[in-house]
Scaffold this active site. Structure first.
Site, PDB file in Angstrom:
ATOM      1  N   GLY A  26       0.822  -1.203   0.000  1.00 22.93           N
ATOM      2  CA  GLY A  26       0.000   0.000   0.000  1.00 22.93           C
ATOM      3  C   GLY A  26       0.857   1.255   0.000  1.00 22.93           C
ATOM      4  N   CYS A  27       0.226   2.385  -0.302  1.00 23.21           N
ATOM      5  CA  CYS A  27       0.957   3.650  -0.410  1.00 23.21           C
ATOM      6  C   CYS A  27       1.441   4.119   0.962  1.00 23.21           C
ATOM      7  CB  CYS A  27       0.086   4.699  -1.081  1.00 23.21           C
ATOM      8  SG  CYS A  27      -1.554   4.891  -0.348  1.00 23.21           S
ATOM      9  N   TYR A  28       0.509   4.181   1.920  1.00 20.56           N
ATOM     10  CA  TYR A  28       0.912   4.607   3.259  1.00 20.56           C
ATOM     11  C   TYR A  28       1.956   3.650   3.832  1.00 20.56           C
ATOM     12  CZ  TYR A  28      -2.943   7.987   3.955  1.00 20.56           C
ATOM     13  OH  TYR A  28      -3.793   9.064   3.901  1.00 20.56           O
ATOM     14  N   THR A  29       1.749   2.369   3.555  1.00 20.01           N
ATOM     15  CA  THR A  29       2.617   1.370   4.164  1.00 20.01           C
ATOM     16  C   THR A  29       4.034   1.453   3.609  1.00 20.01           C
ATOM     17  OG1 THR A  29       1.747  -0.201   2.574  1.00 20.01           O
ATOM     18  CG2 THR A  29       0.798  -0.233   4.743  1.00 20.01           C
TER      19      THR A  29
ATOM     20  N   CYS B 152       5.615   3.973   2.512  1.00 19.85           N
ATOM     21  CA  CYS B 152       6.279   5.135   3.098  1.00 19.85           C
ATOM     22  C   CYS B 152       6.562   4.906   4.584  1.00 19.85           C
ATOM     23  CB  CYS B 152       5.380   6.357   2.893  1.00 19.85           C
ATOM     24  SG  CYS B 152       6.176   7.912   3.295  1.00 19.85           S
TER      25      CYS B 152
END
Lengths: 346, 346, 346, 346
Positions: free
Chosen positions: A149-152, A154
């Site tokens: 995932g995107c948040y993950t 980062c």
């Protein structure tokens, strides 16, 4: 030339795959899947691609696609990839799933956080979590990659070296993340209207966002123990970009130079991770359009905490760019092929 | 490999040159000139270039530079290039000037609109106006190219075929242009502060903007007669992009199909000009980060006017991209080399 | 205390009526009509009104409402007010319609531009076009006011004095207008998503926007003859504001001082029209949140054209503010009561 | 009628004072002080005030001003108020200082964080910290009020009831705050340019921002012990608004209903504090232009943390609005007079 099929080519992540693969010298898109726009010209849906992509949108027939292409990217809502995939498909083609279906090893955790039944738990063990910087060797041999995932992406990369080295107290870890609006997708929903998002900031999914268990699982592997943390996403009035600000107590007395050395140990040879000079704070704009993760940190001696900060473009390193990085690894290509995107400023 | 020197590498247009040339397979930047940041790391001034550009900023020594590089780009305020250039320099290297110094053939018009004395009028005749789609052959042989202005590139290309074919009454031509804020440069001025620009739109330079005579001169060549027109720029709260909405009376009864055919006649083979299907309106976002000009139009039978619309990225086709396109032509490269930038959306 | 009912209270214009009337000392909202949110707390739909408005949303029962309130505002899609209104309602209450139903006197023009049948043409003659500065006396006596459109308010007031005095050639009039996104309403549509609007500008409705005949009709009354003009709206990435840039040929040789005197003749005593000093260009931000129209102009002697510019807040003077101004006139209140809103900057 | 003098009337906070006081029925501005714009019309500096404010800017003569007005607002850089104030002035007039000069009781803490010498430490004890909801009774009797900082107002009020009741472990408190760009002031600095802020988010002042000791001091009074916490501000691409997301460990097992009851105990009768229903997250847009603080929270049983969130308009409750609220208290006015500003949405 790698033949590529995309299922979900008209979402923002799918469109970013198209943008990146169009410039990739060793790959060619053979299938622009989009249930919503079947038979419409792709360039009518995304007019940036006018005179660049001539194809029309196709349906989501994964079976058929498996015979046509070398790799399938699924940039679709949770549950779709799991409901379509089977051994026959995986025997013919590789699959890179940009949804969450194969990110969590524990099916019960998936079902608890996503509130849907998992239709293909038999592939969970085989699936490789495609965070290239950490699982590179496994990705190279994978048939099925779960793109993070995107948040993950980062959040994990920002804390990973310190978690791995035991320098931070994992129970104290708090991740306060801020995302541009493309992360919310292209669905026509009231909360995503310009006038609702513009000139506004809010937290959402507080203590309940689905990327939480994914971050916990991966940082748990790094720390060598179960991790439970606080993760709070925020919606920011900008198109692209994620900034993660992470707080943790230090487990021992260290200097900023020592911390920098730890980051360098893990990331010195990583093309897409840029550890900034001590004191510098990452900004999302400086990575826009690129596959970079920029990382900075600051020790606060008053509280004995370290504040770590990471910035990515959510659609590139947070989705399509990382997916292509995985593809490159899976097909023995140079890892950065087609990904040497210089960040655009301003 | 073309050796490149940039004078003014830390303005927004200069930085865009750096971004584009960094990805250009046949060119290499040898000199990052910036009077304001001499000896500072370029990547400290533009942190998107961290770990991409290792060089430090140099002074504006054009004499010295002429011996070192094959081409000099001057992305500097009006007057600087004219004050530095001389025959000796031009005998050693090619110059592409992104300022207005060599755009207008008539020195008195320059001095009237720019309110400064022209220091090198002897090169005005030789200088080639670098609007590649129109002056391609001349550019190929040029030593000194005057790279067109951002508003002018967009305004001229949008109207050029109809002016050339005599289909519009040039006395009726009105250009209402809208630009993102990067066109105002990186100078620390109050009107360019975020809080002054954001959530705001205004006209400026009404009936007095310096791009007016440049548009008039070039469209005058096309129409074969002196042209006087209205040009009004507006400042829009976005980083990049110019949209020109142009109004003119038709000189004869024509259909939209006929107009489309005229545009196609001139632009069918132009890689960087995309004439949209009739009825479609260009949007700046669809060309962002790319060297494209998107053009659309609509005939209004009620008023016998045609409304022409053109969109560019002001920093690419309106500045650095076009400058590189000129460089490619001057050095016999493929015209689109290093410029196959896919527009980024969103 | 004027008792007010609103039909369509949860659109952006309706919500702005609520905001303004909440601060109006002489009016009280009795009915928050919103078909989409019946029985939901108004403050759950617009959380800015939390602890300010305690009421819940009601249906669109205009008959019932007529017996309860002194004035009904209809902030609804075209056609709704015309389909509900009747003599009985108008005999009991006053109606201020923010839709286009009663703006155009000629029913065939309405049906041509709006593509719907007019259900109450019998009230067209009686309806007063509520542009207060021009029709003040008629508004005072009206039962039914057609509140002007947002683009039209700005476009008409900017040109009105010069049209009335015959100083501009009406056949040459071109209006290039730019609007913030709240003008597109709160409907969940893809083109209004943050990522589609942000960092973007486009024209739309070129040569076909429905506000065109409304502007033509009203400026035709001013000029004393039929007017046909070009009107092009643009979508700007900001929440609020309309800027109209208007071009016309002067019919005689005049100075800017003379033009200023003409504007002052018409607007000197108008509280909500601010004619800027010569040379100053209006900016939408300077009127945000207020009921002002800011007007500036510039004569271009080179083309013999005058460029007129007007700025409003589309939700205030372009919708709800003007509607309240009309209400004040209809009920004998001070015209500016509840409308002394100081523009918010930044 | 309270006669008001403003020193620093042309910064954003000063301009907001002018906007609010212009609509205040019981106050009148007599002096628009601005060293940078002496003798210029105020409405030329802030054109929203055209035809509203007729005055010109004056110098910063506090002595003279003291004889003319009932209250002086200083909306000036740190150090200025302390360098001008004296007993004579305070014997003639009241002073509300919007800078940090009198916020910290311990002069050494001030000098350490602000890196300047304090010129009037003799007034530190007398000065009242003007957070009205907490120090109301002291403010009523004050001659000198230290108006709280923007981040601090939001941060303190969000955590205050729980700190006061001992429900959160103060050593675990982390405040991650996000601010619109008006907080950075109107100085013409490169980092505040539109193109640098737009489409970007970054942390700044990490572990070193000057609002930290102010929050610590005030929450220390609440908790009854010395507090050391982490505070990280971020810059968000919007004009106005602060969102504080605050994390702390709970000291005992409590339900969300119990927490809500605690908030209600402290804020039920506070006009400007709106405690949202459990589960709702505050958004800055919902308080824009108003004096409200919106507060929400969520308990995370997995980590035993509570996440508290507060939103304000940094220029209103975070600066000018709170200053006027203090003025109302100091002069025996109704506390909300002139401050019944309905938040503007969108």
């Amino acid at each position: 030339m790698i033949k590529v099929g995309i299922i979900g080519a008209t979402g923002y992540a799918g469109a970013e795959l198209v943008r990146i693969l169009t410039g990739h010298p060793g790959a060619q898109i053979e299938w622009y899947g989009s249930r919503s726009y079947i038979d419409q010209k792709y360039a009518d849906v995304y007019r940036n691609m006018f005179q660049i992509v001539d194809a029309s949108c196709m349906d989501d027939n994964m079976e058929k696609l498996a015979s046509l292409v070398d790799v399938i990217f699924t940039a679709t809502p949770q549950g779709l990839c799991a409901s379509l995939i089977n051994e026959d498909i995986l025997s013919k083609t590789k699959v890179i799933d940009l949804s969450a279906d194969f990110r969590l090893k524990d099916v019960s955790v998936y079902e608890e956080w996503y509130k849907i039944e998992h239709k293909a738990p038999q592939f969970l063990e085989e699936a490789v979590y495609g965070l290239c910087e950490i699982n590179r060797e496994k990705v190279k041999k994978a048939r099925l990659v779960a793109n993070p995932g995107c948040y993950t992406t980062c959040s994990i990369l920002t804390a990973y070296p310190l978690a791995k080295e035991g320098l931070i107290d994992m129970d104290s870890l708090i991740i306060d993340a801020k995302s541009g609006t493309s992360g919310a997708g292209r669905g026509a929903k009231l909360p995503n209207l310009f006038c609702e998002v513009n000139e506004n900031i809010k937290a959402y999914g507080v203590a309940s966002h689905r990327h939480t268990p994914e971050i916990e699982e991966q940082l748990g592997y790094a720390a060598g123990k179960k991790v439970t943390l606080s993760f709070t996403p925020h919606l920011v009035p900008m198109n692209r970009g994620i900034l993660a600000t992470e707080y943790a107590c230090l487990t021992e007395k260290v200097t900023e130079e020592e911390i920098k050395a730890v980051y360098d140990k893990y990331y010195r040879d990583e093309k897409f991770v840029r550890v900034l000079d001590p004191g510098a704070c990452p900004e999302t704009k400086w990575v826009e359009g690129s596959n970079y993760v920029d990382i900075g940190f600051k020790i606060d001696p008053r509280t004995n905490r370290i504040i770590m900060m990471g910035a990515i473009d959510n659609l590139v390193k947070g989705a399509a760019g990382q997916a292509v990085q995985n593809m490159n690894l899976m097909f023995g290509k140079r890892e950065s092929e087609g990904l040497e995107l210089v960040p655009m400023f301003p």
